[in-house]
Design a protein around this motif. Structure first.
Motif, PDB file in Angstrom:
ATOM      1  N   LEU A  70       0.825  -1.202   0.000  1.00 24.39           N
ATOM      2  CA  LEU A  70       0.000   0.000   0.000  1.00 24.39           C
ATOM      3  C   LEU A  70       0.864   1.259   0.000  1.00 24.39           C
ATOM      4  O   LEU A  70       0.664   2.167  -0.814  1.00 24.39           O
ATOM      5  N   LYS A  71       1.842   1.309   0.864  1.00 22.76           N
ATOM      6  CA  LYS A  71       2.708   2.492   0.933  1.00 22.76           C
ATOM      7  C   LYS A  71       3.528   2.672  -0.335  1.00 22.76           C
ATOM      8  O   LYS A  71       3.710   3.786  -0.822  1.00 22.76           O
ATOM      9  N   ARG A  72       4.025   1.558  -0.908  1.00 24.17           N
ATOM     10  CA  ARG A  72       4.797   1.635  -2.146  1.00 24.17           C
ATOM     11  C   ARG A  72       3.942   2.171  -3.285  1.00 24.17           C
ATOM     12  O   ARG A  72       4.344   3.077  -4.021  1.00 24.17           O
ATOM     13  N   GLU A  73       2.756   1.624  -3.450  1.00 24.82           N
ATOM     14  CA  GLU A  73       1.878   2.033  -4.542  1.00 24.82           C
ATOM     15  C   GLU A  73       1.424   3.488  -4.396  1.00 24.82           C
ATOM     16  O   GLU A  73       1.378   4.225  -5.380  1.00 24.82           O
ATOM     17  N   VAL A  74       1.093   3.901  -3.184  1.00 26.72           N
ATOM     18  CA  VAL A  74       0.679   5.292  -2.968  1.00 26.72           C
ATOM     19  C   VAL A  74       1.823   6.233  -3.316  1.00 26.72           C
ATOM     20  O   VAL A  74       1.632   7.235  -4.004  1.00 26.72           O
ATOM     21  N   LYS A  75       3.037   5.906  -2.881  1.00 25.68           N
ATOM     22  CA  LYS A  75       4.184   6.763  -3.192  1.00 25.68           C
ATOM     23  C   LYS A  75       4.469   6.782  -4.696  1.00 25.68           C
ATOM     24  O   LYS A  75       4.690   7.848  -5.276  1.00 25.68           O
ATOM     25  N   GLU A  76       4.454   5.604  -5.341  1.00 27.37           N
ATOM     26  CA  GLU A  76       4.718   5.537  -6.782  1.00 27.37           C
ATOM     27  C   GLU A  76       3.689   6.325  -7.588  1.00 27.37           C
ATOM     28  O   GLU A  76       4.032   7.013  -8.546  1.00 27.37           O
ATOM     29  N   GLU A  77       2.419   6.219  -7.213  1.00 26.18           N
ATOM     30  CA  GLU A  77       1.354   6.807  -8.013  1.00 26.18           C
ATOM     31  C   GLU A  77       1.065   8.269  -7.696  1.00 26.18           C
ATOM     32  O   GLU A  77       0.568   8.993  -8.559  1.00 26.18           O
ATOM     33  N   THR A  78       1.375   8.701  -6.456  1.00 25.72           N
ATOM     34  CA  THR A  78       0.996  10.069  -6.039  1.00 25.72           C
ATOM     35  C   THR A  78       2.147  10.901  -5.497  1.00 25.72           C
ATOM     36  O   THR A  78       2.008  12.108  -5.367  1.00 25.72           O
ATOM     37  N   GLY A  79       3.237  10.254  -5.112  1.00 30.02           N
ATOM     38  CA  GLY A  79       4.333  10.967  -4.463  1.00 30.02           C
ATOM     39  C   GLY A  79       4.138  11.138  -2.966  1.00 30.02           C
ATOM     40  O   GLY A  79       5.012  11.641  -2.270  1.00 30.02           O
ATOM     41  N   ILE A  80       2.992  10.721  -2.436  1.00 28.97           N
ATOM     42  CA  ILE A  80       2.724  10.850  -0.996  1.00 28.97           C
ATOM     43  C   ILE A  80       3.538   9.804  -0.246  1.00 28.97           C
ATOM     44  O   ILE A  80       3.406   8.609  -0.506  1.00 28.97           O
TER      45      ILE A  80
END
Length: 160
Positions: A70-80
């Motif tokens: 979840l954290k990886r995908e959120v960072k990859e897709e949004t930069g958050i």
């Protein structure tokens, strides 16, 4: 089911279906708005859902965890990079297949409530064309186009 998929099932002699596990983040900012992303159709092969607003997320990789995914995908897709995972909202079986080379697999999604402080700057990956922070009602309306009604009903009854 096509001939190739039938041959694979016969080879393994199992009637069970095969699935990937996807993790989605329902991210709320300090104002209670929900972040949705507009996928880039050029990045997807053949799903009609790929043009609808969606939640950030992706499939779990081998040897990864739900939290890391979840954290990886959120960072990859949004930069958050400071998303806080609160709790599981629900799970759903998606009504589409994903090609894997030899066959196709189903997709099961786990959707987690997440929060971010304030409203962070968004840096989209090339997987998405746009983003927007929606009210809960607006987000439900958009998500109802791609998620089963039982998930939308669960989201409506969900108290943040």
């Amino acid at each position: 089911m096509n001939e190739r998929e039938t041959a694979i099932i016969k080879r393994f002699n199992k009637p069970e279906d095969l699935f990937n596990l996807g993790i989605k983040a329902l991210i709320q900012n300090a104002n209670g708005q929900i972040l949705l992303l507009k996928p880039n159709p050029a990045q997807f092969t053949s799903t009609s859902e790929s043009s609808e607003w969606d939640l950030p997320g992706g499939r779990i990789h081998r040897a990864s965890t739900i939290e890391k995914t979840l954290k990886r995908e959120v960072k990859e897709e949004t930069g958050i990079d400071n998303v806080e995972i609160k709790q599981l909202i629900g799970s759903t079986l998606v009504n589409r297949r994903i090609g894997t080379g030899e066959a196709s697999v189903g997709l099961i999604l786990f959707i987690y409530e997440c929060t971010v402080p304030n409203t962070p700057e968004i840096n989209l990956s090339d997987e998405h064309l746009n983003f927007k922070w929606f009210s809960k009602e607006e987000a439900e309306n958009h998500l109802s186009k791609i998620f089963p009604i039982h998930f939308i009903e669960r989201l409506r009854s969900f108290k943040n």
